[in-house]
Design a protein around this motif. Sequence first.
Motif, short mmCIF file in Angstrom:
data_model
loop_
_atom_site.label_atom_id
_atom_site.label_comp_id
_atom_site.label_asym_id
_atom_site.label_seq_id
_atom_site.Cartn_x
_atom_site.Cartn_y
_atom_site.Cartn_z
N LYS A 933 -14.57 -4.33 2.60
CA LYS A 933 -15.34 -3.10 2.42
C LYS A 933 -15.46 -2.39 3.76
N LEU A 934 -15.04 -1.10 3.74
CA LEU A 934 -14.98 -0.35 4.99
C LEU A 934 -15.60 1.04 4.82
N ASN A 935 -16.10 1.56 5.89
CA ASN A 935 -16.53 2.96 5.94
C ASN A 935 -15.45 3.75 6.66
N LEU A 936 -14.71 4.52 5.90
CA LEU A 936 -13.58 5.28 6.44
C LEU A 936 -13.91 6.77 6.46
N TYR A 942 -5.24 6.86 4.13
CA TYR A 942 -4.77 5.71 4.89
C TYR A 942 -3.66 5.00 4.11
N THR A 943 -2.77 4.32 4.87
CA THR A 943 -1.77 3.44 4.27
C THR A 943 -2.22 2.00 4.50
N ALA A 944 -2.28 1.25 3.42
CA ALA A 944 -2.73 -0.14 3.51
C ALA A 944 -1.60 -1.09 3.12
N LYS A 945 -1.47 -2.15 3.89
CA LYS A 945 -0.58 -3.25 3.57
C LYS A 945 -1.33 -4.55 3.77
N TRP A 946 -0.97 -5.54 2.96
CA TRP A 946 -1.55 -6.88 3.12
C TRP A 946 -0.47 -7.81 3.68
N ILE A 947 -0.85 -8.59 4.66
CA ILE A 947 0.08 -9.52 5.31
C ILE A 947 -0.34 -10.95 4.97
N LYS A 961 -7.90 6.28 0.02
CA LYS A 961 -8.64 7.47 0.43
C LYS A 961 -9.87 7.06 1.22
N GLY A 962 -10.17 7.87 2.25
CA GLY A 962 -11.33 7.60 3.08
C GLY A 962 -12.63 7.84 2.35
N GLY A 963 -13.68 7.27 2.93
CA GLY A 963 -15.00 7.42 2.35
C GLY A 963 -15.88 6.25 2.75
N SER A 964 -17.12 6.32 2.35
CA SER A 964 -18.07 5.26 2.66
C SER A 964 -17.96 4.15 1.62
N GLY A 965 -17.99 2.90 2.11
CA GLY A 965 -17.97 1.75 1.21
C GLY A 965 -16.67 1.59 0.45
N VAL A 966 -15.56 1.98 1.03
CA VAL A 966 -14.25 1.81 0.38
C VAL A 966 -13.94 0.32 0.28
#
Length: 983
Positions: A933-936, A942-947, A961-966
């Motif tokens: 959980k992030l505040n963006l 944003y581009t997200a990848k999991w490693i 998409k950015g925002g609070s509590g993403v």
Amino acid sequence: MASEKAIPDAPVKVVVPVKPGDATLRIQSALDYVATLPADANGIRGAVLLDKGTYQVNGSLKINAAGVVLRGSGMGTDGTVLVGAGLDRATLIQVAGKDDRRKASEVKISDGYVPVNALTFHVASANGLKAGDNISIRRPSTQKWIETLGTVTFGGGLSALGWKPGEHDLHFDRKVVAVNGNEVTIDAPLTTALDTAFGGGFVARYDWPGRISQVGVENLCLNSVYDAANPKDEAHRWMAITMASVSDAWVRQVTFMHFAASAVFVLETGNRITVQDCRSLAPVSEIGGQRRNTFWTMGGQTLFQRLYSDEGFHDYATGFCAPGPNAFVQCQATRSYSFSGAIDSWASGVLFDVVSIDGKPLSYKNREQDGQGAGWAAANSTFWNCTASRIDCYKPPTAQNWSFGSWAQFGGDGYWEESNSSINPRSFYYAQLANRLGKDVSKQAAILMIASEPSSSPTIEQAAELMKQARMKATTVNDWIGSAPTRDPISVAAGGAKTIDQIGVKAPVAPALAPKMQVLNGWLVRGNTVLQGRHFEAPWWNGTVHPDYIDKTAKPDVTRWVPGRTGTGLTDDLTAVADWMQASHTIALAHNYGLWYDRRRDDHERIHREDGDVWPPFYEMPFARSGKETAYDGLSKYDLTKYNPWYWSRLKQFADLADERGFVLIHQNYFQHNIIEAGAHYTDFTWRTANNINGTGFPEPVNYAGDKRQFMAEQFYDEKDPARRKYHIAYINKCLDNFVDNNGVIQYISAEYTGPLHFAEFWVETIKAWEAAHKKKEVIGLSTTKDVQDAILANPALAPTINVINIEYWYYEGSGKLYAPIGGQSLAPRQQERIFHPKASNFEQVYRAVHDYTTKYPDKAVIYNADGFEHFGWAVFIAGGSLPVLPAATDKQFLSDASGMKPVELPGAPKNQWAIGNTKGMIVYASGGEAVKLNLANGTNYTAKWIEPRTGAATTAEQVKGGSGVEIKPARSGDAVLWLTRN
């Protein structure tokens, strides 16, 4: 060439005229040019001809293709002289194919017993074998055979040096002559019996595409420069010619001068090689092991004839399990320092024929633990018409040795006949050859015959003639070799061949460099990519040069030295080390000088050795030997004001490779192991008063605790001592000077440093002064106990000198308890562990240790090498630590993005999640598969990848998409790493 055929006279294809300066590239270009030419029906491509005169050779000349001959215009100093220049130990001429032999599956030999000299045997199945096949016949070294030989142990109730099953297998290189059913006939006899009671034998056909043949070196004078002020100088050429992965080759009419080790050394991959009409003069080296083994073979079917050696150690020698037959015919040695004969384990089928060793022995015997547990050195071997101060001819169990017509003192229970007498024929080898070929071979033999009458009752006329002859000196083998160009002239006619200058010399291409290593934003990077990978500590003690150890146990090193032998466990090919690092995902190599030079000291004895017969591999020291007096290892004492050029050159070469390939060299200036714990650690130490000529002031004799342990650290770390301070300062400066134009080197104070604060301060102060004088900043790592690190980092005068903090000698246990022994207590790291019994760390506590320092010292890189570091690479990385051990497949762009980030707090401070980030993105390590959980930033994509942490594999990108509590969920359960990039 095995004597069946004459050595061919190859036609000249290119000439290299004499010119001033280094001729290495021009001669090598000529050799490479001939290597491109087609071979004739006999496999000969042609010769490179060198004119009369002196050629300076700063590097090594390499013959790597079949059919190539290097020929000079005379073997005397008035002929063609190749001068090996410089301070390097590089072999002057390397004749070497590729060791790429491929063996088929082994087939068992079905005979119950195959005797010595057998040319036929039976196999369980001859399918796949045919005339012309090359085969390897293996005779296993079984426990029963070892017990029968009595080589399980060599005394003392210890078995460390005793033979072990599989370590002394014999390998006979043969060609199939005929196959009749399951009966196989081979081209050369077996020299050790194959007995089912001791494991029998096995046959395997092989292909060896890279082995070269029909190559030669001839009609030259090879000379090594040396320091004339030091008669034991070793900072020059050791080997003149080495021959590996080669068959049907030769060296003839060559004079060797001033080499430290061997004139000609045939390695175990050499076969059917002739060395003739050569002489070795005035070698320059210490007197000891691996030095002055003048004419030395580990191969098979080698013939060394009409040779002269002066001041050798083992002038004529067979090496480890040399399979034979091997012959030394009409050879002479004068002023020898040790014996000739079999110097290592179980050389079989050896013939010394008309050989004279002046003042030293010829030997076939059980060497017991000498020669690193050589044990029985010769079997089924013969002395014929030989002369020596003593001849040792002993009978090994399961075999025999013979002596015929020997003049000497005698020792041994072998077979003796006609001792203190001469026997006919003069040469056993050539009598056998004549019988085998069915023709007169006297011209080919060129035996220096005894022309005078030995009668005890001569006539008056005979006596008068003998008195006349007595006024002249006897003709020596050296004289006889001098007449070889007349007896057997080698053509120097160029035949209209072009010069290499007309053909063209191809200049070497300078290698490309990796981006510069630096500390950027608190990360250790090259360019802007975080460096990551495995860490490797180069070995610094132990080892042998036996095949079993080399094949199964040996690890790469930089400054380990074995004369004339290249490979892992020997003298490493540094390019091969770099290749290994790349293939094994190793980013950093940590190096310190050896615990001791000589493998004899691996026994941890504190005794003063009786001689300098040191055992390889040698772990070289940073200081040069003085050539004066005798150190505890039997070689000359060190001079702390002079440095070992080979040692420092090797480190420099590796540092250059590191800058090309993108690696890191961690250079440990000192090695604390020498001054703490076992007394043997100190026995051969270069700084010990007994081992150098500089008067270092340490007490002698050493007061060993309990006559076993030593506590020299306090004295060594006294940087104010007037006898030693100047040597410390000079040495630390040398550590910096050596890498002045490299960028991939991190300097540490010492491996295993648990020393006092004041010496660490002195070390940093010395570096600070050097940097000021040179107006250059080096990468300096602080690798000490925690109390010493914290004190230096808190010192505003010293802290700016430090770029890197290495956490290695302290850490947080899994419980959160700090394990941090105090420095300066004269206790080694493992001794501290025995006292405090620290528990293992875990992910959270590794993160804690690294995070504390990356946040407190944001301009410095923090490396973690403490407990279990290789398992906690992600903890190190996500705390902002450098050189983390991450998967090899980790995305380079991911590592580039990381270099701009710092540790950040996540919203709500989740227990099992940690992050680094900046305004452009974020990397989050999520334990247990929980969503992140992030505040963006609003309105930002944003581009997200999991490693996947274990493999480094990344998922397909998704848009966030950015925002609070993403909330971003991992693609699978378990630990995962989120790589988030702002679009």
